[in-house]
Design a protein around this motif. Sequence first.
Motif, PDB file in Angstrom:
ATOM      1  N   GLN A 259       0.812  -1.267  -0.168  1.00 44.30           N
ATOM      2  CA  GLN A 259       0.018  -0.189  -0.104  1.00 44.30           C
ATOM      3  C   GLN A 259       0.797   1.079   0.010  1.00 44.30           C
ATOM      4  OE1 GLN A 259      -2.935  -0.082   3.178  1.00 44.30           O
ATOM      5  NE2 GLN A 259      -3.466   1.948   2.914  1.00 44.30           N
ATOM      6  N   PHE A 260       1.804   1.101   0.962  1.00 44.80           N
ATOM      7  CA  PHE A 260       2.604   2.428   0.909  1.00 44.80           C
ATOM      8  C   PHE A 260       3.938   2.523   0.017  1.00 44.80           C
ATOM      9  CE2 PHE A 260       0.211   2.767   5.155  1.00 44.80           C
ATOM     10  CZ  PHE A 260      -0.168   3.911   4.935  1.00 44.80           C
ATOM     11  N   PHE A 261       4.475   1.292  -0.258  1.00 41.05           N
ATOM     12  CA  PHE A 261       5.705   1.329  -0.963  1.00 41.05           C
ATOM     13  C   PHE A 261       5.505   0.301  -1.988  1.00 41.05           C
ATOM     14  CE2 PHE A 261       7.010   2.608   3.254  1.00 41.05           C
ATOM     15  CZ  PHE A 261       7.384   3.825   3.013  1.00 41.05           C
ATOM     16  N   PRO A 262       4.604   0.591  -3.085  1.00 38.47           N
ATOM     17  CA  PRO A 262       4.442  -0.442  -4.186  1.00 38.47           C
ATOM     18  C   PRO A 262       5.841  -0.908  -4.928  1.00 38.47           C
ATOM     19  CG  PRO A 262       3.243   1.748  -4.632  1.00 38.47           C
ATOM     20  CD  PRO A 262       3.893   1.816  -3.324  1.00 38.47           C
ATOM     21  N   GLU A 263       6.571   0.080  -5.091  1.00 39.36           N
ATOM     22  CA  GLU A 263       7.957  -0.237  -5.714  1.00 39.36           C
ATOM     23  C   GLU A 263       8.725  -1.060  -4.662  1.00 39.36           C
ATOM     24  OE1 GLU A 263       7.195   2.607  -3.707  1.00 39.36           O
ATOM     25  OE2 GLU A 263       7.699   4.360  -5.010  1.00 39.36           O
ATOM     26  N   ALA A 264       8.908  -1.152  -3.672  1.00 36.60           N
ATOM     27  CA  ALA A 264       9.820  -1.677  -2.760  1.00 36.60           C
ATOM     28  C   ALA A 264       9.594  -3.082  -3.110  1.00 36.60           C
ATOM     29  CB  ALA A 264       9.600  -1.321  -1.285  1.00 36.60           C
ATOM     30  N   MET A 265      10.747  -3.870  -2.785  1.00 37.97           N
ATOM     31  CA  MET A 265      11.031  -5.272  -2.587  1.00 37.97           C
ATOM     32  C   MET A 265      10.937  -5.684  -1.273  1.00 37.97           C
ATOM     33  SD  MET A 265      13.660  -7.772  -4.638  1.00 37.97           S
ATOM     34  CE  MET A 265      14.877  -8.246  -3.642  1.00 37.97           C
TER      35      MET A 265
END
Length: 341
Positions: free
Chosen positions: A330-336
Amino acid sequence: MKPFIPQLVYFEPEALRYPLGRELQEKFEKMNIEIRQTTSHNQVRGIPGENELQQYRNAKATLVVGVRRTLKFDPSKPSAEYAIPLATGCMGHCHYCYLQTTLGSKPYIRVYVNLDDIFAQAEKYINERAPETTRFEAACTSDVVGIDHLTHSLKKAIEFIGETEYGRLRFVTKYEHVDHLLDAKHNGKTRFRFSVNSRYVIQHFEPGTSSFDARLEAARKVAHAGYPLGFIIAPIYMHDGWEEGYFELFERLSKQLEGVDLSNLTFELIQHRFTKPAKAVIQKRYPKTKLDLDETKRKYKWGRYGIGKYVYRDEEATQLEMTLRHYIEQFFPEAMIEYFT
Ligand code: SF4
């Protein structure tokens, strides 16, 4: 918070054969810190304190400057191939810290001055695995960032790895004292991670570490210095209101990271665990802790050396994992998300 300054420093005589050893001796003399000699860290005697608890607290403010003799690096799964030994011990007082048991009766902080030997060994490991990359974890036995303003060993390790083709470095910290690392030539090969948690966990279980806001301010600086950035949420702990608590954590995190390039952001998720020996030590050292160490509520998981650990039961662990994964998406869609363990 102010950077860590030891109350008392011991030197192994051999340490003075190395430039860093001599440099540290001069530094501590100028700072008027009491210096003692010890033949080896195992022989450290006379840490002040009227009882065991006081001695423990004083030991955590004591530094031993020595030589790393064991140059065989421990494995460091799941986050890296090897643990690179730059320091052992920590001045923090996190109730759940696994160093409580691994360091046992030797909770003082040790730093090693034979960096060239340590880096030569790292290079051997890198060459053995090339062309695969080899990751080194520098925070397995210490919060090395919190003491590095004194030694700059981590800075040298960052620059050493920066020059290798196949080496990678990573470490995690709860301290804000990163300024001297900002101009290190890391060449993008060091992942700088911060340990963060819900307000409840930081407030009740992490005395002696930097505040959440200070850690995040440091994270912004580190990201602006071009380091790949990561966060470790550990230990993920089921306190009353944990769902809201962790939601708020990610909400604050995303607010504080506005304007930071998050294209290469990672998260590592580690649920709370403890061993039987750890429980005994924690209850002795932090007798008023609110940390729930009731084995009957947990699942027993067999571990190395026959010492099993107590983790959350499967359904609770799944609930923790799913909830946190959802918040991150939700908050960091690009994170792995590297792993949940
Ligand atoms: Fe342990 Fe890390 Fe806390 Fe230091 S900061 S006491 S290493 S958990």
